[in-house]
Design a protein around this motif. Structure first.
Motif, PDB file in Angstrom:
ATOM      1  N   THR A   1      -7.090   1.215   5.162  1.00 57.25           N
ATOM      2  CA  THR A   1      -7.448   0.229   4.136  1.00 57.25           C
ATOM      3  C   THR A   1      -8.758  -0.461   4.491  1.00 57.25           C
ATOM      4  O   THR A   1      -9.613  -0.687   3.624  1.00 57.25           O
ATOM      5  CB  THR A   1      -6.324  -0.810   3.985  1.00 57.25           C
ATOM      6  OG1 THR A   1      -5.130  -0.151   3.546  1.00 57.25           O
ATOM      7  CG2 THR A   1      -6.702  -1.876   2.963  1.00 57.25           C
TER       8      THR A   1
ATOM      9  N   GLN B   1     -10.354   4.002  -4.555  1.00 58.32           N
ATOM     10  CA  GLN B   1      -9.132   3.443  -4.001  1.00 58.32           C
ATOM     11  C   GLN B   1      -8.722   2.176  -4.752  1.00 58.32           C
ATOM     12  O   GLN B   1      -9.575   1.361  -5.118  1.00 58.32           O
ATOM     13  CB  GLN B   1      -9.315   3.110  -2.519  1.00 58.32           C
ATOM     14  CG  GLN B   1      -9.776   4.298  -1.684  1.00 58.32           C
ATOM     15  CD  GLN B   1      -8.826   5.469  -1.757  1.00 58.32           C
ATOM     16  OE1 GLN B   1      -7.606   5.272  -1.759  1.00 58.32           O
ATOM     17  NE2 GLN B   1      -9.349   6.681  -1.823  1.00 58.32           N
TER      18      GLN B   1
ATOM     19  N   ASN C   1      -0.386  10.869   0.921  1.00 55.82           N
ATOM     20  CA  ASN C   1       0.758  10.509   1.752  1.00 55.82           C
ATOM     21  C   ASN C   1       1.967  10.256   0.855  1.00 55.82           C
ATOM     22  O   ASN C   1       1.885   9.451  -0.076  1.00 55.82           O
ATOM     23  CB  ASN C   1       0.452   9.253   2.557  1.00 55.82           C
ATOM     24  CG  ASN C   1      -0.570   9.501   3.658  1.00 55.82           C
ATOM     25  OD1 ASN C   1      -0.440  10.448   4.432  1.00 55.82           O
ATOM     26  ND2 ASN C   1      -1.598   8.666   3.723  1.00 55.82           N
TER      27      ASN C   1
ATOM     28  N   ASP D   1       5.858   9.060   1.220  1.00 64.00           N
ATOM     29  CA  ASP D   1       6.838   8.499   2.146  1.00 64.00           C
ATOM     30  C   ASP D   1       8.185   9.212   2.024  1.00 64.00           C
ATOM     31  O   ASP D   1       8.533   9.750   0.963  1.00 64.00           O
ATOM     32  CB  ASP D   1       7.032   7.017   1.853  1.00 64.00           C
ATOM     33  CG  ASP D   1       5.809   6.201   2.210  1.00 64.00           C
ATOM     34  OD1 ASP D   1       5.871   5.439   3.178  1.00 64.00           O
ATOM     35  OD2 ASP D   1       4.783   6.326   1.507  1.00 64.00           O
TER      36      ASP D   1
ATOM     37  N   SER E   1       3.742   6.368   6.192  1.00 59.74           N
ATOM     38  CA  SER E   1       2.285   6.314   6.265  1.00 59.74           C
ATOM     39  C   SER E   1       1.853   5.422   7.430  1.00 59.74           C
ATOM     40  O   SER E   1       1.475   4.267   7.252  1.00 59.74           O
ATOM     41  CB  SER E   1       1.726   5.784   4.940  1.00 59.74           C
ATOM     42  OG  SER E   1       0.327   5.864   4.915  1.00 59.74           O
TER      43      SER E   1
ATOM     44  N   ARG F   1      -1.830   7.285  -1.464  1.00 59.33           N
ATOM     45  CA  ARG F   1      -0.432   7.126  -1.078  1.00 59.33           C
ATOM     46  C   ARG F   1       0.390   6.999  -2.353  1.00 59.33           C
ATOM     47  O   ARG F   1       0.124   6.117  -3.177  1.00 59.33           O
ATOM     48  CB  ARG F   1      -0.245   5.887  -0.206  1.00 59.33           C
ATOM     49  CG  ARG F   1       1.174   5.736   0.359  1.00 59.33           C
ATOM     50  CD  ARG F   1       1.295   4.459   1.171  1.00 59.33           C
ATOM     51  NE  ARG F   1       2.607   4.330   1.777  1.00 59.33           N
ATOM     52  CZ  ARG F   1       3.044   3.226   2.377  1.00 59.33           C
ATOM     53  NH1 ARG F   1       2.250   2.161   2.442  1.00 59.33           N
ATOM     54  NH2 ARG F   1       4.250   3.178   2.905  1.00 59.33           N
TER      55      ARG F   1
ATOM     56  N   GLU G   1       1.474   3.558  -4.095  1.00 64.55           N
ATOM     57  CA  GLU G   1       0.955   2.453  -3.280  1.00 64.55           C
ATOM     58  C   GLU G   1       0.706   1.191  -4.093  1.00 64.55           C
ATOM     59  O   GLU G   1       0.932   0.076  -3.610  1.00 64.55           O
ATOM     60  CB  GLU G   1      -0.342   2.867  -2.592  1.00 64.55           C
ATOM     61  CG  GLU G   1      -0.899   1.795  -1.671  1.00 64.55           C
ATOM     62  CD  GLU G   1      -2.042   2.290  -0.813  1.00 64.55           C
ATOM     63  OE1 GLU G   1      -2.208   1.775   0.306  1.00 64.55           O
ATOM     64  OE2 GLU G   1      -2.774   3.192  -1.257  1.00 64.55           O
TER      65      GLU G   1
ATOM     66  N   MET H   1       3.814  -0.697  -4.132  1.00 67.62           N
ATOM     67  CA  MET H   1       4.221  -1.187  -2.822  1.00 67.62           C
ATOM     68  C   MET H   1       3.464  -2.460  -2.447  1.00 67.62           C
ATOM     69  O   MET H   1       3.923  -3.256  -1.650  1.00 67.62           O
ATOM     70  CB  MET H   1       3.971  -0.116  -1.758  1.00 67.62           C
ATOM     71  CG  MET H   1       4.780   1.160  -1.948  1.00 67.62           C
ATOM     72  SD  MET H   1       4.326   2.383  -0.702  1.00 67.62           S
ATOM     73  CE  MET H   1       4.942   3.888  -1.461  1.00 67.62           C
ATOM     74  N   GLN H   2       2.280  -2.644  -3.021  1.00 65.59           N
ATOM     75  CA  GLN H   2       1.455  -3.805  -2.710  1.00 65.59           C
ATOM     76  C   GLN H   2       1.858  -5.031  -3.516  1.00 65.59           C
ATOM     77  O   GLN H   2       1.246  -6.086  -3.388  1.00 65.59           O
ATOM     78  CB  GLN H   2      -0.025  -3.476  -2.969  1.00 65.59           C
ATOM     79  CG  GLN H   2      -0.575  -2.413  -2.031  1.00 65.59           C
ATOM     80  CD  GLN H   2      -1.999  -2.028  -2.363  1.00 65.59           C
ATOM     81  OE1 GLN H   2      -2.481  -2.281  -3.479  1.00 65.59           O
ATOM     82  NE2 GLN H   2      -2.680  -1.411  -1.427  1.00 65.59           N
TER      83      GLN H   2
END
Length: 308
Positions: free
Chosen positions: A22, A33, A72, A74, A107, A126, A129, A132-133
């Motif tokens: 990151t 990204q 990635n 998970d 990850s 990912r 992602e 997830m954030q």
């Protein structure tokens, strides 16, 4: 600091509380990204405070010196959604003369950095992602995105008269569990339903039956279970059968992210089918800096069977 005394990506990552990957993306201002403004600001402040100076690897990443994109995935996210997403991502990258490398497992920042250092990929993604954030879903997401698919599951039960609904969750780490539960709760609220209860369906089989029995004994008002995925739904169905209960007569059960096993159960599992191929194609174009116009997410659909 690093052994040489020079401030490294690891130092900036520790100071800002994010992964080295990151930090790399932020410091190189990589437009491919999806990183929140708050995270970018935290990384930039840490780099400035520490006096970080970029080096050759960072420049190579910015220039995109290879034609490889890394994804990635998970553990626990290997369902139909991820398979269709990977298919779309792979095919779209191939059309633009790029290659996809898929890495399964957690990850881990150190492992991701080794990939960056070894092959200098065009981008590192990912799966899931953005959720997830902790990003709040937009209204577009409620129309055709991940939030919409979660709402589809709750809405199906509500349309069949279920008011007291519970979320059945797995007994292992699942990266998107908080997002899924949050979307389900919001979907229930929008429907005017009471807050959803949730409980863990444990393994092995006997433990699952005990968990379902204990939950229903303390929540007799619950008439339907919305499972986090098809695996949890099938274990819930098995538990009900072991307890001498019927689905959907006693308790309805609906899965999520359809697998072929649901059609083989008794009763056959009602579930949510999600085709994420177009999402993979959009991600590929974003990673390559290509206009994704004309591509739009496809909303999931209910696969109606006998369990709900």
């Amino acid at each position: 600091m690093g052994r040489s005394g020079r401030v490294t990506l690891t130092d900036v990552a520790k100071a800002s509380g994010v992964s080295r990957a990151t930090v790399s993306f932020v410091l190189n201002d990589d437009p491919r990204q999806t990183i929140s403004a708050a995270t970018r600001e935290r990384v930039m402040e840490a780099a400035q405070d520490l006096g970080y100076v970029p080096h050759g690897i960072a420049r190579a990443l910015r220039e995109g010196s290879s034609r490889i994109v890394v994804l990635n995935v998970d553990w626990g996210m290997e369902g139909n959604f991820s398979r269709s997403y990977v298919r779309g991502l792979d095919e779209e990258l191939a059309e633009h003369d790029h290659m996809l490398l898929v890495r399964y497992g957690h990850s881990i920042p150190e492992a991701t950095q080794k990939v960056l250092d070894t092959i200098v990929p065009r981008a590192v993604l990912r799966l899931g992602e953005v959720y997830m954030q902790g990003h709040a879903p937009s209204e577009d997401d409620w129309e055709s995105g991940f939030a919409a698919n979660a709402a589809l599951q709750i809405g199906y039960l509500a349309d069949r008269g279920h008011v007291r609904i519970a979320m059945a969750t797995p007994d292992h780490d699942f990266p998107l569990i908080e997002a899924r539960l949050g979307f389900a709760q919001e979907a229930a609220r929008r429907r005017g339903l009471p807050p959803l209860e949730s409980f863990v369906v444990q393994r092995p089989r006997e433990a699952g039956a005990t968990a379902v029995e204990s939950f229903l004994a303390t929540h007799p008002e619950v008439t339907a279970l919305a499972a986090l995925d098809d695996d949890v739904a099938l274990r819930s169905l098995t538990a009900l059968r072991d307890l001498g209960l019927r689905a959907p007569e006693d308790v309805a059960v609906i899965g999520f992210d359809e697998t072929e096993h649901g059609s083989l159960s008794t009763p056959a599992l009602t579930t949510v089918h999600i085709d994420a191929e177009v999402l993979g194609r959009i991600a590929a174009r974003n990673a390559l800096g290509i206009d994704a116009g004309g591509l739009a997410p496809v909303r999931g659909r209910i696969v109606v069977r006998a369990s709900a």
